[in-house]
Design a protein around this motif. Sequence first.
Motif, PDB file in Angstrom:
ATOM      1  N   ARG A  35      17.084  28.835   4.465  1.00 50.77           N
ATOM      2  CA  ARG A  35      17.350  29.365   3.121  1.00 50.77           C
ATOM      3  C   ARG A  35      16.425  28.773   2.067  1.00 50.77           C
ATOM      4  NH1 ARG A  35      23.334  31.115   2.033  1.00 50.77           N
ATOM      5  NH2 ARG A  35      24.104  31.172   4.152  1.00 50.77           N
ATOM      6  N   LYS A  45      13.097  38.483   2.430  1.00 48.01           N
ATOM      7  CA  LYS A  45      13.698  39.730   1.952  1.00 48.01           C
ATOM      8  C   LYS A  45      15.130  39.875   2.459  1.00 48.01           C
ATOM      9  CE  LYS A  45      13.465  43.715  -0.118  1.00 48.01           C
ATOM     10  NZ  LYS A  45      13.428  43.771  -1.578  1.00 48.01           N
ATOM     11  N   GLU A  48      17.419  37.592   0.513  1.00 52.31           N
ATOM     12  CA  GLU A  48      17.671  38.119  -0.831  1.00 52.31           C
ATOM     13  C   GLU A  48      18.665  39.268  -0.795  1.00 52.31           C
ATOM     14  OE1 GLU A  48      13.757  39.181  -2.172  1.00 52.31           O
ATOM     15  OE2 GLU A  48      13.193  37.092  -2.565  1.00 52.31           O
ATOM     16  N   GLN A  52      22.608  39.030  -2.379  1.00 52.79           N
ATOM     17  CA  GLN A  52      23.085  39.816  -3.515  1.00 52.79           C
ATOM     18  C   GLN A  52      24.593  40.018  -3.467  1.00 52.79           C
ATOM     19  OE1 GLN A  52      20.392  43.369  -4.727  1.00 52.79           O
ATOM     20  NE2 GLN A  52      20.483  43.331  -2.498  1.00 52.79           N
ATOM     21  N   SER A  95      15.218  43.257   8.081  1.00 49.12           N
ATOM     22  CA  SER A  95      15.125  43.417   6.631  1.00 49.12           C
ATOM     23  C   SER A  95      14.902  44.880   6.239  1.00 49.12           C
ATOM     24  CB  SER A  95      14.022  42.525   6.061  1.00 49.12           C
ATOM     25  OG  SER A  95      12.778  42.836   6.646  1.00 49.12           O
TER      26      SER A  95
END
Length: 112
Positions: A35, A45, A48, A52, A95
């Motif tokens: 991380r 990606k 992320e 979210q 991803s």
Amino acid sequence: MTFQPGSDLSSEEVQERVDETIEQNHIVLFMKGNRLMPQCGYSMKALELIGQYEEEFETVDVLPALDQYRAALEGHSGWETIPQTYVDGEFVGGSDILEELDERGELEETLA
């Protein structure tokens, strides 16, 4: 989970770790790096996108035994590529798939 760089993990040890990690975690991301320091753009990606919607999820750095992890994960997903995301034991994708799900507004529900 913490794996030491350069560790000599056998294929059997990696397979066992993969199986247990997938089974014991709601969301797990097998990635290159961690991380704090993702080691490829695709892993960054994926972090992320998942981040979210979810704060708590497991990550596993595959770099210490990349070939063994690729083989072990291919048995679960049919894919060789990294990163790989699993939710409740089911393979979701890398991803690119996470990004498609997010664009369609389906990623949050998939991760829930």
